[in-house]
Scaffold this motif. Structure first.
Motif, short mmCIF file in Angstrom:
data_model
loop_
_atom_site.label_atom_id
_atom_site.label_comp_id
_atom_site.label_asym_id
_atom_site.label_seq_id
_atom_site.Cartn_x
_atom_site.Cartn_y
_atom_site.Cartn_z
N UNK A 1 0.83 -1.20 0.00
CA UNK A 1 0.00 0.00 0.00
C UNK A 1 0.86 1.25 0.00
N UNK A 2 1.92 1.28 0.80
CA UNK A 2 2.80 2.45 0.85
C UNK A 2 3.48 2.69 -0.49
N UNK A 17 -6.71 8.91 5.26
CA UNK A 17 -7.30 8.70 6.58
C UNK A 17 -7.74 7.25 6.71
N UNK A 18 -7.01 6.45 7.48
CA UNK A 18 -7.38 5.03 7.62
C UNK A 18 -8.70 4.82 8.36
N UNK A 19 -9.23 5.90 8.98
CA UNK A 19 -10.50 5.79 9.70
C UNK A 19 -11.70 6.09 8.81
N UNK A 56 -11.59 -0.60 1.72
CA UNK A 56 -11.88 -0.86 0.32
C UNK A 56 -10.91 -0.09 -0.59
N UNK A 57 -10.64 1.17 -0.23
CA UNK A 57 -9.71 1.99 -1.01
C UNK A 57 -8.32 1.35 -1.04
N UNK A 58 -7.85 0.92 0.10
CA UNK A 58 -6.52 0.30 0.19
C UNK A 58 -6.43 -0.93 -0.71
#
Length: 72
Positions: free
Chosen positions: A21-22, A34-36, A42-44
């Motif tokens: 991902x990074x 924003x992981x929250x 889903x985006x990741x």
């Protein structure tokens, strides 16, 4: 080790699952996320799938084991 093995212009590169991902974010110029957020998971997943869909193939630990068993 599971991850993506580069092909063509990415030949010789390997990105493990934990860094996928990074690497995809850096490659697309995404500096913050924003992981929250409601759709973060889903985006990741979708970003990794899209980013590594070109000149990359997925490798699993079992691939190496099978090659060793076959004597390759």
């Amino acid at each position: 080790m599971e991850g993506w093995q580069g092909l063509g212009p990415n030949r010789g590169r390997f990105v493990n699952r934990a860094e996928g991902f990074a690497v995809a974010c850096r490659g697309c110029g995404i500096l913050q996320w924003d992981p929250r957020a409601a759709e973060a998971t889903e985006f990741k997943s979708m970003l990794e799938e899209w980013y590594f869909s070109g000149n990359w193939i997925w490798k699993e630990d079992t691939d190496e084991e099978q090659m060793e068993l076959a004597g390759l």
